[in-house]
Design an enzyme around this catalytic site. Structure first.
Site, PDB file in Angstrom:
ATOM      1  N   ASP A 104      32.667  35.327  30.494  1.00  0.00           N
ATOM      2  CA  ASP A 104      32.099  34.402  29.506  1.00  0.00           C
ATOM      3  C   ASP A 104      30.603  34.645  29.319  1.00  0.00           C
ATOM      4  O   ASP A 104      30.098  34.594  28.196  1.00  0.00           O
ATOM      5  CB  ASP A 104      32.276  32.941  29.968  1.00  0.00           C
ATOM      6  CG  ASP A 104      33.708  32.485  29.909  1.00  0.00           C
ATOM      7  OD1 ASP A 104      34.602  33.329  29.718  1.00  0.00           O
ATOM      8  OD2 ASP A 104      33.945  31.271  30.055  1.00  0.00           O
ATOM      9  N   TYR A 140      38.930  25.529  44.830  1.00  0.00           N
ATOM     10  CA  TYR A 140      38.184  25.784  43.588  1.00  0.00           C
ATOM     11  C   TYR A 140      38.194  24.537  42.702  1.00  0.00           C
ATOM     12  O   TYR A 140      37.152  24.084  42.223  1.00  0.00           O
ATOM     13  CB  TYR A 140      38.815  26.970  42.847  1.00  0.00           C
ATOM     14  CG  TYR A 140      38.316  27.145  41.426  1.00  0.00           C
ATOM     15  CD1 TYR A 140      37.099  27.755  41.151  1.00  0.00           C
ATOM     16  CD2 TYR A 140      39.086  26.708  40.345  1.00  0.00           C
ATOM     17  CE1 TYR A 140      36.645  27.919  39.843  1.00  0.00           C
ATOM     18  CE2 TYR A 140      38.652  26.868  39.039  1.00  0.00           C
ATOM     19  CZ  TYR A 140      37.432  27.475  38.788  1.00  0.00           C
ATOM     20  OH  TYR A 140      36.996  27.630  37.494  1.00  0.00           O
ATOM     21  N   LYS A 161      34.983  22.280  41.556  1.00  0.00           N
ATOM     22  CA  LYS A 161      34.682  22.060  40.138  1.00  0.00           C
ATOM     23  C   LYS A 161      34.733  20.571  39.782  1.00  0.00           C
ATOM     24  O   LYS A 161      34.065  20.132  38.852  1.00  0.00           O
ATOM     25  CB  LYS A 161      35.671  22.854  39.276  1.00  0.00           C
ATOM     26  CG  LYS A 161      35.372  24.353  39.235  1.00  0.00           C
ATOM     27  CD  LYS A 161      34.159  24.644  38.345  1.00  0.00           C
ATOM     28  CE  LYS A 161      33.951  26.122  38.140  1.00  0.00           C
ATOM     29  NZ  LYS A 161      32.853  26.420  37.210  1.00  0.00           N
ATOM     30  N   GLU A 182      41.593  23.366  35.813  1.00  0.00           N
ATOM     31  CA  GLU A 182      42.046  23.253  37.211  1.00  0.00           C
ATOM     32  C   GLU A 182      41.679  21.885  37.801  1.00  0.00           C
ATOM     33  O   GLU A 182      42.034  21.587  38.934  1.00  0.00           O
ATOM     34  CB  GLU A 182      41.451  24.371  38.070  1.00  0.00           C
ATOM     35  CG  GLU A 182      42.154  25.714  37.920  1.00  0.00           C
ATOM     36  CD  GLU A 182      43.555  25.752  38.527  1.00  0.00           C
ATOM     37  OE1 GLU A 182      43.732  25.296  39.651  1.00  0.00           O
ATOM     38  OE2 GLU A 182      44.479  26.241  37.835  1.00  0.00           O
ATOM     39  N   THR A 202      36.764  22.903  34.092  1.00  0.00           N
ATOM     40  CA  THR A 202      37.996  23.677  34.003  1.00  0.00           C
ATOM     41  C   THR A 202      39.257  22.823  33.986  1.00  0.00           C
ATOM     42  O   THR A 202      39.276  21.704  34.530  1.00  0.00           O
ATOM     43  CB  THR A 202      38.086  24.627  35.226  1.00  0.00           C
ATOM     44  OG1 THR A 202      39.426  25.127  35.347  1.00  0.00           O
ATOM     45  CG2 THR A 202      37.747  23.921  36.535  1.00  0.00           C
TER      46      THR A 202
END
Ligand code: NAP
Ligand code: G4F
Length: 351
Positions: free
Chosen positions: A15, A157, A161, A134, A132
């Site tokens: 990104d 993760y 986040k 997630e 995200t």
């Protein structure tokens, strides 16, 4: 009016590289944070790098999200108007193996930036946090996630986040910072890291097209993801910071496909046909060509995660309306873009 100056953490990633290109086209001065590495880690941005002894709008600085001083010093020196925090240990599978490092980078790293902005009293900075899908993990009876869906991360993760998501929101509410979250669903491209499943597949199939004898080992073939194109999604990162007020947005296509469907579609682009046999750990993919059957895909337990998000599909209605989000790439076009690019790469590697 002062020229816009962007600071991008994670500029060497998928990104970061597309966002840097976009902002340079918009006449920004672009600064990026790179990590010291014993081998080159700038292949995604080499084409836009100009030796700073010459005229350029693109600058790189050594720093690390685990190092508060470097974060503070870079922000103090550059005095950016916009900060895009894309830096992360971004691999979900790896986060189970390196949970503490993941928390330091993908969680506390965000706090380090926000604290630097606060200490420096640079309240005009607009801050983007790369949140995200997630964050979600359980459907709770719904088959699509939006900005008000319940979070239920399933990996170190995801938890790191989640911290970043909330600390961004807390600094917005507590200190009046312009701090926004983009809750982006999976986005891929020819620049996707090769250990993420889509790129692993397109790299493998394109090499197979040129005669490779390798076998592809994968984990959960039935996981479904909402896959968009990174080029479309970095444009939304920019638009999120151009809003009048800081806010959080889901960016997604609204369609979900399984890993197996990704393989089938990528194979079709190459005029391959895959036949699937067996179930669970015994499932195998055979390539059918010239009246022959070749075993090319097998399951390896090591690619299963201790905990898995089986299904992700996003509802980006808010972004469609407020950001005028109109993705240019369909799922099929995304797969074609990745396959075509990897075919060129495989041809170069052979010669
Ligand atoms: P990526 O390709 O894995 O890039 C991650 C970037 O973070 C790389 O530039 C990496 O540097 C850098 N980084 C890693 N550890 C760092 C540290 N300690 N200090 C400073 N920088 C560090 O990820 P991406 O796909 O571009 O994703 C960009 C961001 O969006 C990430 O935060 C990711 O978690 C998030 N996100 C991605 C998706 C997706 O589907 N792609 C979806 C939602 C959210 P090196 O090159 O040196 O490793
Ligand atoms: O490509 P993946 O590793 O991406 P994942 O876990 O969805 O995470 C990516 O998207 C997130 C957004 O939802 C980002 F926040 C995150 O930074 C990253 O960019 O795996 C996709 C699916 C998973 O269900 C995984 O279990 O594919 C499954 N899979 C099956 N075999 C595999 C493999 N994943 C990988 N990496 N490697 C395999 O061999």
């Amino acid at each position: 009016m002062r020229r816009k100056v962007a600071l991008i953490t994670g500029i060497t990633g998928q990104d970061g590289s597309y966002l840097a290109e976009l902002l340079l086209k918009k006449n920004y001065k672009v600064h990026g944070v790179i990590r010291k590495s014993s081998s080159f880690n700038t292949s995604r941005i080499d084409h836009i790098y100009v030796d700073p002894h010459n005229k350029t709008n693109f600058f790189l600085h050594y720093g690390d999200l685990t190092d508060s001083n470097s974060v503070y010093n870079i922000i103090n020196k550059i005095r950016p108007t916009e900060v895009y925090n894309l830096g992360a240990q971004s691999h979900v599978g790896v986060s189970f193996e390196n949970p503490e490092f993941t928390a330091e980078v993908s969680g506390i790293g965000t706090l380090r930036i926000l604290e630097a902005i606060r200490f420096l009293n640079m309240k005009k900075i607009k801050f983007y946090q790369a949140s995200t899908s997630e964050l979600f993990g359980e459907t709770y009876g719904k088959n699509i996630f939006n900005e008000i869906s319940k979070f239920h991360p399933k990996s170190p993760y995801g938890v790191a986040k989640l911290y970043s998501y909330w600390i961004t929101s807390v600094y917005r509410e507590s200190y009046g910072l312009f701090a926004s979250n983009g809750i982006l669903f999976n986005h891929e491209s020819p620049r996707r890291g090769e250990t993420f499943v889509t790129r692993k597949i397109t790299r493998f199939l394109t090499k197979k097209k040129l005669g490779s004898k390798e076998i592809l080992y994968l984990g959960n073939l039935n996981a479904k993801r909402d896959w968009g194109h990174a080029k479309d999604y970095v444009e939304m990162q920019w638009r999120i910071l151009q809003q009048k007020k800081p806010d959080d947005f889901v960016i997604a296509t609204g369609k979900a496909f399984s890993v197996k469907q990704f393989i089938d579609i990528a194979s079709k682009v190459l005029n391959f046909k895959i036949e699937w046999k067996g179930k669970g750990l015994k499932e195998q993919g055979y390539l059918i060509h010239n009246n022959k059957k070749e075993l090319i895909i097998k399951i390896d337990k090591k690619y299963f995660r201790p905990n898995e998000v089986d299904y992700l599909k996003g509802d980006a209605s808010k972004a469609f309306k407020q950001l005028n989000f109109k993705p240019k790439y369909s799922f099929k076009k995304l797969v074609e873009d990745m396959v075509e690019s990897d075919l060129i790469l495989a041809e170069k590697e052979i010669h």
